[in-house]
Scaffold this motif. Structure first.
Motif, PDB file in Angstrom:
ATOM      1  N   SER A  33      20.360  67.818  56.904  1.00 41.98           N
ATOM      2  CA  SER A  33      21.037  66.502  57.575  1.00 41.98           C
ATOM      3  C   SER A  33      20.640  65.735  58.420  1.00 41.98           C
ATOM      4  CB  SER A  33      22.419  67.819  57.857  1.00 41.98           C
ATOM      5  OG  SER A  33      21.851  68.056  59.205  1.00 41.98           O
ATOM      6  N   PHE A  34      21.691  64.244  58.969  1.00 40.27           N
ATOM      7  CA  PHE A  34      20.580  63.388  59.285  1.00 40.27           C
ATOM      8  C   PHE A  34      21.948  62.810  59.453  1.00 40.27           C
ATOM      9  CE2 PHE A  34      21.154  61.622  54.910  1.00 40.27           C
ATOM     10  CZ  PHE A  34      21.764  60.596  55.811  1.00 40.27           C
ATOM     11  N   LEU A  35      21.808  62.222  61.294  1.00 36.74           N
ATOM     12  CA  LEU A  35      23.529  61.852  61.605  1.00 36.74           C
ATOM     13  C   LEU A  35      23.160  59.694  61.294  1.00 36.74           C
ATOM     14  CD1 LEU A  35      23.150  63.509  65.248  1.00 36.74           C
ATOM     15  CD2 LEU A  35      25.002  64.178  63.186  1.00 36.74           C
ATOM     16  N   THR A  36      23.928  59.477  61.596  1.00 34.51           N
ATOM     17  CA  THR A  36      24.084  57.953  60.637  1.00 34.51           C
ATOM     18  C   THR A  36      24.251  57.357  62.344  1.00 34.51           C
ATOM     19  OG1 THR A  36      27.021  58.043  60.454  1.00 34.51           O
ATOM     20  CG2 THR A  36      25.904  58.758  58.992  1.00 34.51           C
ATOM     21  N   LEU A 139      16.869  58.173  53.413  1.00 35.44           N
ATOM     22  CA  LEU A 139      14.994  58.218  53.589  1.00 35.44           C
ATOM     23  C   LEU A 139      14.163  58.259  54.505  1.00 35.44           C
ATOM     24  CD1 LEU A 139      12.857  56.684  50.960  1.00 35.44           C
ATOM     25  CD2 LEU A 139      13.555  54.403  52.434  1.00 35.44           C
ATOM     26  N   LYS A 140      14.336  57.848  55.637  1.00 37.35           N
ATOM     27  CA  LYS A 140      13.703  58.723  56.618  1.00 37.35           C
ATOM     28  C   LYS A 140      13.429  59.722  56.751  1.00 37.35           C
ATOM     29  CE  LYS A 140      13.510  58.100  61.845  1.00 37.35           C
ATOM     30  NZ  LYS A 140      12.889  58.985  61.768  1.00 37.35           N
ATOM     31  N   ALA A 141      14.476  60.967  56.946  1.00 38.97           N
ATOM     32  CA  ALA A 141      14.489  62.066  56.596  1.00 38.97           C
ATOM     33  C   ALA A 141      13.990  63.271  55.678  1.00 38.97           C
ATOM     34  CB  ALA A 141      16.635  62.881  56.363  1.00 38.97           C
ATOM     35  N   LEU A 142      14.292  62.173  54.415  1.00 39.42           N
ATOM     36  CA  LEU A 142      12.768  62.357  53.554  1.00 39.42           C
ATOM     37  C   LEU A 142      11.617  62.573  54.255  1.00 39.42           C
ATOM     38  CD1 LEU A 142      12.814  63.489  50.211  1.00 39.42           C
ATOM     39  CD2 LEU A 142      12.982  60.785  49.652  1.00 39.42           C
ATOM     40  N   HIS A 143      11.326  61.236  54.633  1.00 34.85           N
ATOM     41  CA  HIS A 143      10.195  60.854  54.420  1.00 34.85           C
ATOM     42  C   HIS A 143       9.385  61.825  56.167  1.00 34.85           C
ATOM     43  CE1 HIS A 143       7.054  58.729  56.216  1.00 34.85           C
ATOM     44  NE2 HIS A 143       6.469  58.284  55.377  1.00 34.85           N
ATOM     45  N   PRO A 146       8.564  67.983  56.006  1.00 35.43           N
ATOM     46  CA  PRO A 146       6.813  68.429  55.868  1.00 35.43           C
ATOM     47  C   PRO A 146       6.300  68.164  55.304  1.00 35.43           C
ATOM     48  CG  PRO A 146       8.710  69.611  57.389  1.00 35.43           C
ATOM     49  CD  PRO A 146       9.032  68.777  56.813  1.00 35.43           C
ATOM     50  N   ASN A 147       7.572  68.872  53.800  1.00 36.36           N
ATOM     51  CA  ASN A 147       7.338  68.935  52.074  1.00 36.36           C
ATOM     52  C   ASN A 147       6.700  67.604  51.901  1.00 36.36           C
ATOM     53  OD1 ASN A 147       6.482  71.534  52.648  1.00 36.36           O
ATOM     54  ND2 ASN A 147       9.138  72.018  52.955  1.00 36.36           N
ATOM     55  N   VAL A 148       7.153  66.751  52.469  1.00 32.79           N
ATOM     56  CA  VAL A 148       7.370  65.234  52.042  1.00 32.79           C
ATOM     57  C   VAL A 148       5.959  64.309  52.549  1.00 32.79           C
ATOM     58  CG1 VAL A 148       8.453  63.278  50.894  1.00 32.79           C
ATOM     59  CG2 VAL A 148       9.473  65.479  51.251  1.00 32.79           C
ATOM     60  N   GLU A 149       5.176  64.184  51.094  1.00 37.11           N
ATOM     61  CA  GLU A 149       3.897  63.255  50.900  1.00 37.11           C
ATOM     62  C   GLU A 149       4.872  61.594  51.632  1.00 37.11           C
ATOM     63  OE1 GLU A 149       0.109  64.329  48.738  1.00 37.11           O
ATOM     64  OE2 GLU A 149       2.075  63.690  47.461  1.00 37.11           O
ATOM     65  N   ALA A 150       3.928  61.060  52.515  1.00 40.71           N
ATOM     66  CA  ALA A 150       3.882  59.914  52.055  1.00 40.71           C
ATOM     67  C   ALA A 150       3.896  58.886  51.739  1.00 40.71           C
ATOM     68  CB  ALA A 150       3.166  58.783  53.706  1.00 40.71           C
ATOM     69  N   ARG A 151       3.505  59.176  50.764  1.00 41.50           N
ATOM     70  CA  ARG A 151       3.056  58.733  49.272  1.00 41.50           C
ATOM     71  C   ARG A 151       3.050  59.153  48.418  1.00 41.50           C
ATOM     72  NH1 ARG A 151       2.071  53.232  51.496  1.00 41.50           N
ATOM     73  NH2 ARG A 151       2.820  52.183  48.946  1.00 41.50           N
ATOM     74  N   PRO A 152       3.102  58.953  47.052  1.00 45.86           N
ATOM     75  CA  PRO A 152       4.457  57.928  46.761  1.00 45.86           C
ATOM     76  C   PRO A 152       5.124  58.189  47.249  1.00 45.86           C
ATOM     77  CG  PRO A 152       3.481  59.251  44.591  1.00 45.86           C
ATOM     78  CD  PRO A 152       3.076  59.807  45.898  1.00 45.86           C
TER      79      PRO A 152
END
Length: 179
Positions: A33-36, A139-143, A146-152
């Protein structure tokens, strides 16, 4: 091939793609989750490959207009190839996760998982800019996971979501692909 036979084959194919319990094989999911910008909590589902340590390349799915939960769950009363409850984003997320991607899909502002606690007024009061900012935070939360690479990093938008994804891709040079 007769129309009836073609319809039967399509029904089997769509049923397999959208409703099969086997779709979940090889995928693990977690709630994030994230806050708007205006303090609402948005809850998302993050699908990850069941095998491997990560980090994995990331993908954000952005739905079209309407009060959609993370899976874009629809009640379809009559369609030539299928009826009943369908989830449009769940099979996409699980497919890509089985092939090595971290895929995030979020409830839209005012929506809840399975539509059990929806608050439509929150979406009705939102502007397109609110929705862009919500997805910027998604998008920021995804980025930042810890299990998500910066790219692609990939954005996949449907209908109104394509408009939002295009705006995000223009402003963020870290987006590698826009679908």
């Amino acid at each position: 091939m007769s129309a009836t036979r073609r319809q039967r084959i399509l029904t089997i194919l769509v049923g397999f793609l959208l409703g099969s319990a086997a779709m979940a094989a090889g995928v693990r999911e977690e709630v994030v989750s994230f806050l708007t910008h205006d303090g609402l909590e948005i809850r998302c589902l993050l699908s990850l490959p069941a095998k491997g340590e990560g980090p994995f390349p990331g993908m954000l799915l952005i739905p079209g207009s309407g009060l959609h939960d993370a899976d874009v769950t629809l009640e379809i009363s009559k369609l030539e190839i299928t009826t009943g409850r369908q989830t449009l984003f769940r099979p996409l997320a699980r497919h890509f996760s089985r092939h090595g991607w971290a895929v995030q899909r979020c409830n839209k502002r005012g929506a809840s998982f399975g539509h059990v606690d929806d608050e439509p007024r929150l979406l009705e009061a939102a502007t397109l800019e609110d929705l862009v900012q919500d997805n910027r935070q998604a998008l920021k939360a995804l980025h930042d996971h810890p299990n998500v690479e910066a790219r692609p990093l990939v954005l996949l938008g449907h209908s109104e979501g394509a408009q939002i994804a295009a705006r995000l891709a223009v402003e963020d040079q870290n987006i590698d692909l826009l679908v």
